[in-house]
Scaffold this motif. Structure first.
Motif, mmCIF file in Angstrom:
data_model
loop_
_atom_site.group_PDB
_atom_site.id
_atom_site.type_symbol
_atom_site.label_atom_id
_atom_site.label_comp_id
_atom_site.label_asym_id
_atom_site.label_seq_id
_atom_site.Cartn_x
_atom_site.Cartn_y
_atom_site.Cartn_z
ATOM 1 N N ASP A 148 0.840 -1.203 0.000
ATOM 2 C CA ASP A 148 0.000 0.000 0.000
ATOM 3 C C ASP A 148 0.873 1.250 0.000
ATOM 4 O O ASP A 148 0.610 2.217 -0.718
ATOM 5 N N ALA A 149 1.921 1.229 0.816
ATOM 6 C CA ALA A 149 2.816 2.380 0.899
ATOM 7 C C ALA A 149 3.603 2.566 -0.399
ATOM 8 O O ALA A 149 3.734 3.690 -0.905
ATOM 9 N N LEU A 150 4.110 1.487 -0.952
ATOM 10 C CA LEU A 150 4.883 1.577 -2.189
ATOM 11 C C LEU A 150 4.035 2.031 -3.368
ATOM 12 O O LEU A 150 4.538 2.698 -4.290
ATOM 13 N N SER A 151 2.749 1.700 -3.322
ATOM 14 C CA SER A 151 1.849 2.075 -4.415
ATOM 15 C C SER A 151 1.553 3.571 -4.453
ATOM 16 O O SER A 151 0.966 4.062 -5.423
ATOM 17 N N LYS A 152 1.988 4.273 -3.446
ATOM 18 C CA LYS A 152 1.762 5.723 -3.392
ATOM 19 C C LYS A 152 2.937 6.491 -3.993
ATOM 20 O O LYS A 152 3.299 7.558 -3.504
ATOM 21 N N GLY A 153 3.528 5.968 -5.039
ATOM 22 C CA GLY A 153 4.578 6.718 -5.723
ATOM 23 C C GLY A 153 5.809 5.944 -6.131
ATOM 24 O O GLY A 153 6.608 6.427 -6.934
ATOM 25 N N ALA A 154 5.993 4.709 -5.608
ATOM 26 C CA ALA A 154 7.198 3.942 -5.936
ATOM 27 C C ALA A 154 6.948 2.848 -6.965
ATOM 28 O O ALA A 154 7.849 2.501 -7.748
ATOM 29 N N ILE A 155 5.720 2.292 -6.965
ATOM 30 C CA ILE A 155 5.398 1.214 -7.897
ATOM 31 C C ILE A 155 4.014 1.447 -8.495
ATOM 32 O O ILE A 155 3.223 2.241 -7.972
ATOM 33 N N ARG A 156 3.736 0.731 -9.595
ATOM 34 C CA ARG A 156 2.411 0.804 -10.216
ATOM 35 C C ARG A 156 2.036 -0.579 -10.750
ATOM 36 O O ARG A 156 2.861 -1.483 -10.840
ATOM 37 N N ASP A 157 0.763 -0.709 -11.089
ATOM 38 C CA ASP A 157 0.241 -1.919 -11.744
ATOM 39 C C ASP A 157 0.448 -3.185 -10.908
ATOM 40 O O ASP A 157 0.762 -4.253 -11.440
ATOM 41 N N LEU A 158 0.248 -3.079 -9.604
ATOM 42 C CA LEU A 158 0.403 -4.244 -8.733
ATOM 43 C C LEU A 158 -0.729 -5.238 -8.960
ATOM 44 O O LEU A 158 -1.905 -4.879 -8.930
ATOM 45 N N THR A 159 -0.361 -6.499 -9.189
ATOM 46 C CA THR A 159 -1.333 -7.588 -9.238
ATOM 47 C C THR A 159 -0.872 -8.686 -8.289
ATOM 48 O O THR A 159 0.333 -8.896 -8.100
ATOM 49 N N LEU A 160 -1.821 -9.386 -7.691
ATOM 50 C CA LEU A 160 -1.531 -10.484 -6.784
ATOM 51 C C LEU A 160 -2.248 -11.727 -7.290
ATOM 52 O O LEU A 160 -3.468 -11.727 -7.435
ATOM 53 N N THR A 161 -1.482 -12.783 -7.534
ATOM 54 C CA THR A 161 -2.052 -14.033 -8.016
ATOM 55 C C THR A 161 -1.717 -15.144 -7.037
ATOM 56 O O THR A 161 -0.538 -15.378 -6.729
ATOM 57 N N GLU A 162 -2.742 -15.821 -6.526
ATOM 58 C CA GLU A 162 -2.508 -16.912 -5.570
ATOM 59 C C GLU A 162 -2.222 -18.208 -6.320
ATOM 60 O O GLU A 162 -2.880 -18.532 -7.313
ATOM 61 N N THR A 163 -1.238 -18.952 -5.849
ATOM 62 C CA THR A 163 -0.854 -20.195 -6.501
ATOM 63 C C THR A 163 -0.411 -21.218 -5.458
ATOM 64 O O THR A 163 0.034 -20.858 -4.366
ATOM 65 N N LYS A 164 -0.525 -22.485 -5.799
ATOM 66 C CA LYS A 164 -0.028 -23.540 -4.920
ATOM 67 C C LYS A 164 1.497 -23.515 -4.908
ATOM 68 O O LYS A 164 2.137 -23.282 -5.931
ATOM 69 N N ILE A 165 2.089 -23.768 -3.768
ATOM 70 C CA ILE A 165 3.543 -23.834 -3.656
ATOM 71 C C ILE A 165 4.059 -25.189 -4.107
ATOM 72 O O ILE A 165 5.138 -25.294 -4.705
ATOM 73 N N TYR A 166 3.277 -26.230 -3.866
ATOM 74 C CA TYR A 166 3.689 -27.592 -4.174
ATOM 75 C C TYR A 166 2.728 -28.228 -5.166
ATOM 76 O O TYR A 166 1.565 -27.838 -5.274
ATOM 77 N N GLY A 167 3.224 -29.243 -5.881
ATOM 78 C CA GLY A 167 2.406 -29.966 -6.839
ATOM 79 C C GLY A 167 1.631 -31.098 -6.189
ATOM 80 O O GLY A 167 1.583 -31.235 -4.962
#
Length: 208
Positions: A169-188
């Motif tokens: 949230d803090a970084l999105s206020k001027g340091a980064i843009r276009d943040l996406t979060l994708t959940e994935t399994k760590i193991y098969g």
């Protein structure tokens, strides 16, 4: 790898703890953990980076034995440099032949990199409990060029509680843009034990 080894990794508290554990683990990490436990997070992280348009030169942070670097090579991403707190892990990574160079560093202290040479930064399995927390993300920013693409995996169960959500949230206020979060399994599907259903969030974003 035994269940005890994994629990020890999650229980790490200091840089010296990390160096000892991963130094001892380096030689058989790929066979006793990655292969046996069907570890796949590095594959998802590398794919997310490539699908976001990520290009080299890229820094693989927490490179370990080079699994994510190898996955990046499969997506024809190069050149790739690798950094890790464990010199022993990096020695194994070098054998894979996918890194332009490797160097030892502690993210909690900073990276010994001059300027901003990287067009991309990836990290798989490093931002989690017992390793490094959200503040270390800021140590990655100076080494990346404006417009650099990041793909960082974060253990999902700690995203809110360990402060990663607040950090983004803090970084999105001027340091980064276009943040996406994708959940994935760590193991098969072959994974066993208490952590077989664990998930990670892959944070993909662009440095401003």
């Amino acid at each position: 790898m035994s269940k005890t080894d994994l629990e020890a990794a999650y229980a790490l508290q200091t840089p010296d703890d990390s160096r000892r554990l991963y130094g001892d683990w380096a030689k058989d990490y790929d066979s006793t953990f990655a292969a046996k436990e069907d570890y796949e997070l590095h594959l998802h992280t590398a794919r997310a980076f490539a699908e976001a348009g990520g290009q080299g030169p890229v820094l693989d942070v927490g490179a370990g034995t080079g699994l994510c670097g190898l996955a990046l090579a499969g997506h024809r991403v190069k050149p790739v440099d690798g950094t890790d707190i464990s010199a022993e892990m990096l020695e194994v990574a070098k054998i894979k032949g996918v890194y332009r160079k490797t160097f030892e560093a502690d993210l909690n202290v900073g990276l010994p990199v001059e300027g901003a040479p990287y067009a991309g930064v990836v990290s798989s399995g490093t931002f989690t409990t017992g390793h490094v927390g959200p503040d270390a993300i800021e140590s990655l920013m100076p080494v990346a060029q404006p417009g650099a693409i990041f793909a960082l995996s974060i253990k999902a169960s700690h995203y809110e509680s360990a402060g990663f959500a607040a950090k983004f949230d803090a970084l999105s206020k001027g340091a980064i843009r276009d943040l996406t979060l994708t959940e994935t399994k760590i193991y098969g599907t072959k994974a066993q034990g208490h952590h077989k259903d664990d998930t990670a969030l892959i944070a993909v974003f662009t440095k401003i």
